[in-house]
Motif scaffolding. Structure first.
Motif, PDB file in Angstrom:
ATOM      1  N   PHE A 159      38.612  44.378  34.760  1.00  0.00           N
ATOM      2  CA  PHE A 159      39.679  45.050  35.495  1.00  0.00           C
ATOM      3  C   PHE A 159      40.580  44.043  36.214  1.00  0.00           C
ATOM      4  N   PRO A 160      40.020  43.031  36.915  1.00  0.00           N
ATOM      5  CA  PRO A 160      40.905  42.045  37.553  1.00  0.00           C
ATOM      6  C   PRO A 160      41.792  41.306  36.545  1.00  0.00           C
ATOM      7  N   ALA A 161      41.266  41.007  35.358  1.00  0.00           N
ATOM      8  CA  ALA A 161      42.080  40.345  34.336  1.00  0.00           C
ATOM      9  C   ALA A 161      43.232  41.253  33.894  1.00  0.00           C
ATOM     10  N   ALA A 162      42.954  42.541  33.757  1.00  0.00           N
ATOM     11  CA  ALA A 162      43.999  43.496  33.377  1.00  0.00           C
ATOM     12  C   ALA A 162      45.087  43.556  34.448  1.00  0.00           C
ATOM     13  N   ILE A 163      44.685  43.581  35.702  1.00  0.00           N
ATOM     14  CA  ILE A 163      45.657  43.651  36.786  1.00  0.00           C
ATOM     15  C   ILE A 163      46.488  42.373  36.866  1.00  0.00           C
ATOM     16  N   GLN A 164      45.873  41.228  36.576  1.00  0.00           N
ATOM     17  CA  GLN A 164      46.637  39.973  36.536  1.00  0.00           C
ATOM     18  C   GLN A 164      47.719  40.029  35.466  1.00  0.00           C
ATOM     19  N   VAL A 165      47.386  40.609  34.310  1.00  0.00           N
ATOM     20  CA  VAL A 165      48.384  40.765  33.245  1.00  0.00           C
ATOM     21  C   VAL A 165      49.503  41.683  33.715  1.00  0.00           C
ATOM     22  N   VAL A 166      49.152  42.784  34.351  1.00  0.00           N
ATOM     23  CA  VAL A 166      50.168  43.711  34.855  1.00  0.00           C
ATOM     24  C   VAL A 166      51.079  42.990  35.848  1.00  0.00           C
ATOM     25  N   ASP A 167      50.505  42.183  36.725  1.00  0.00           N
ATOM     26  CA  ASP A 167      51.319  41.428  37.696  1.00  0.00           C
ATOM     27  C   ASP A 167      52.286  40.488  36.988  1.00  0.00           C
ATOM     28  N   ARG A 168      51.818  39.806  35.950  1.00  0.00           N
ATOM     29  CA  ARG A 168      52.696  38.879  35.213  1.00  0.00           C
ATOM     30  C   ARG A 168      53.791  39.635  34.466  1.00  0.00           C
ATOM     31  N   VAL A 169      53.430  40.770  33.874  1.00  0.00           N
ATOM     32  CA  VAL A 169      54.438  41.583  33.180  1.00  0.00           C
ATOM     33  C   VAL A 169      55.468  42.098  34.185  1.00  0.00           C
ATOM     34  N   ALA A 170      55.014  42.474  35.375  1.00  0.00           N
ATOM     35  CA  ALA A 170      55.941  42.958  36.404  1.00  0.00           C
ATOM     36  C   ALA A 170      56.962  41.883  36.772  1.00  0.00           C
ATOM     37  N   GLN A 171      56.519  40.633  36.881  1.00  0.00           N
ATOM     38  CA  GLN A 171      57.440  39.544  37.202  1.00  0.00           C
ATOM     39  C   GLN A 171      58.482  39.361  36.100  1.00  0.00           C
TER      40      GLN A 171
END
Length: 98
Positions: free
Chosen positions: A36-48
């Motif tokens: 789950f933390p890895a998925a959220i990190q991806v979401v954060d990068r996509v958001a940027q």
């Protein structure tokens, strides 16, 4: 305003993307991450990236599974902006799995 891709252009563009499918209404990719933390990190990068591009995907988060949907709402379907965003998402996902 961005113009909709015709059927042939859309088919060709999706064919070179990693794991994307869809049609004139939207393109979609679902991917599982290691945690789950890895998925959220991806979401954060996509958001940027989405903020930089001023073009935002719809993102569904289910534990460690992410679904990205790209569509240019103002044009009513898939445009080159969606293909460019999908390419950027692919690079982020490739980095996350390395």
């Amino acid at each position: 305003m961005a113009e909709l891709l015709d059927a042939d252009s859309l088919r060709d563009a999706v064919a070179v993307l990693d794991g994307w499918e869809g049609g004139p209404e939207s393109i979609v990719r679902t991917v599982g991450l290691r945690s789950f933390p890895a998925a959220i990190q991806v979401v954060d990068r996509v958001a940027q990236v989405a903020e930089e591009m001023d073009h935002h995907p719809d993102i569904d988060i289910r534990w460690r599974t992410l679904t990205f949907r790209c569509v240019t709402h103002s044009a009513g379907g898939v445009t080159t902006r969606d293909i460019a965003l999908a390419n950027r998402i692919d690079r982020i996902l490739a980095d996350a799995s390395a």
